[in-house]
Motif scaffolding. Structure first.
Motif, short mmCIF file in Angstrom:
data_model
loop_
_atom_site.label_atom_id
_atom_site.label_comp_id
_atom_site.label_asym_id
_atom_site.label_seq_id
_atom_site.Cartn_x
_atom_site.Cartn_y
_atom_site.Cartn_z
N ASP A 1 8.69 6.03 -9.47
CA ASP A 1 8.79 6.30 -10.90
C ASP A 1 7.74 5.48 -11.65
N PRO A 2 6.73 6.13 -12.26
CA PRO A 2 5.68 5.38 -12.95
C PRO A 2 6.20 4.58 -14.14
N GLU A 3 7.24 5.07 -14.83
CA GLU A 3 7.80 4.32 -15.95
C GLU A 3 8.50 3.06 -15.45
N LEU A 4 9.18 3.14 -14.33
CA LEU A 4 9.79 1.96 -13.73
C LEU A 4 8.73 0.94 -13.35
N ARG A 5 7.65 1.41 -12.75
CA ARG A 5 6.56 0.49 -12.38
C ARG A 5 5.99 -0.20 -13.61
N ARG A 6 5.80 0.58 -14.68
CA ARG A 6 5.25 0.00 -15.90
C ARG A 6 6.17 -1.08 -16.45
N ARG A 7 7.48 -0.81 -16.45
CA ARG A 7 8.43 -1.78 -16.99
C ARG A 7 8.47 -3.04 -16.14
N LEU A 8 8.44 -2.88 -14.82
CA LEU A 8 8.45 -4.05 -13.95
C LEU A 8 7.21 -4.92 -14.18
N ALA B 1 -0.68 6.15 -7.02
CA ALA B 1 -1.33 7.03 -6.05
C ALA B 1 -2.69 6.48 -5.60
N GLU B 2 -3.44 5.88 -6.52
CA GLU B 2 -4.75 5.35 -6.15
C GLU B 2 -4.63 4.27 -5.09
N ALA B 3 -3.69 3.34 -5.27
CA ALA B 3 -3.51 2.27 -4.29
C ALA B 3 -2.96 2.82 -2.98
N GLN B 4 -2.01 3.73 -3.07
CA GLN B 4 -1.38 4.24 -1.86
C GLN B 4 -2.32 5.10 -1.03
N ARG B 5 -3.37 5.59 -1.63
CA ARG B 5 -4.38 6.31 -0.85
C ARG B 5 -4.93 5.43 0.25
N TRP B 6 -5.07 4.12 -0.04
CA TRP B 6 -5.63 3.19 0.94
C TRP B 6 -4.56 2.42 1.71
#
Length: 218
Positions: free
Chosen positions: A70-77, A54-59
């Motif tokens: 999915d934050p867990e998917l992002r973490r795993r990637l 969310a922080e990055a997508q704000r900009w």
């Protein structure tokens, strides 16, 4: 779903080295970062995962079909390392080769040289000369933004042959504006309002970097 198979593995080897650019492919390095044209689907999706919070997508305001919700998917990637000589270490679909299209923007995935962890991405619109970049959450606040944009300057002037590269930022995005200044960008004129890819309209300030010795790397 194939993403559920993703697990952290050992650091991969065999990454491209600076100076090994080829048609449609570029490699750059700063003190702490290595940037290169994605070689696999993993490189692409990990680069996108670095900007999906969310922080990055704000900009950034990335189009919805390019955001991994999915934050867990992002973490795993982001826990993976780029594929080295043994692509069997990751799911087959992620190990498939990636080939940029001739009209695509120049996109470089970014990894930390210390451990080869995915660190972010850099995108250059080689037709308009506009550039954008982002860092993964764990890489922010460490001065890497200036390095990222300095690599962008090098990509534009000594790889893409552009004499001028421009970057926009929201006035409140002090981290991005500070990183651009650290990379040698200066204030520039531009539209006071900017439409992001997701349709949001934001206030904007513009920066530019010029070179009188622009050239292409191949």
């Amino acid at each position: 779903m194939v993403w559920s198979l993703i697990r952290r593995r050992r650091t991969a080897s065999g990454l491209p080295e600076p100076g090994s650019c080829g048609p449609g492919r570029h490699v750059l390095a700063t003190e702490r970062l290595l940037l290169f044209t994605p070689r696999t689907r993993l490189d692409v999706v990990a680069g996108l995962a670095a900007s999906a919070d969310a922080e990055a997508q704000r900009w950034l305001g990335t189009q919805a079909d390019e955001v991994l919700p999915d934050p867990e998917l992002r973490r795993r990637l982001l826990a993976w390392r780029p594929v080295g000589g043994d692509a069997r270490r990751i799911p087959r679909i992620l190990a498939e080769p990636y080939a940029p299209g001739p009209d695509d923007p120049l996109f470089l995935v970014c990894v930390r040289r210390s451990d080869l962890s995915y660190a972010g991405g850099l995108e250059l619109q080689h037709v308009t000369g506009e550039m954008g970049g982002w860092l993964a959450p764990d890489c922010r606040g460490k001065g890497l933004g200036g390095e990222l944009f300095r690599a962008g300057v090098e990509l534009a002037h000594t790889h893409a042959g552009l004499t001028t590269v421009r970057a926009g930022a929201e006035p409140a995005n002090t981290a991005s504006r500070r990183a651009l200044a650290n990379a040698g960008f200066v204030p520039d004129r531009g539209p006071a309002r900017h439409t992001l890819p997701d349709g949001r309209v934001i206030d904007a300030v513009w920066h530019r970097h010029d070179s009188t010795t622009a050239r292409r790397c191949h």
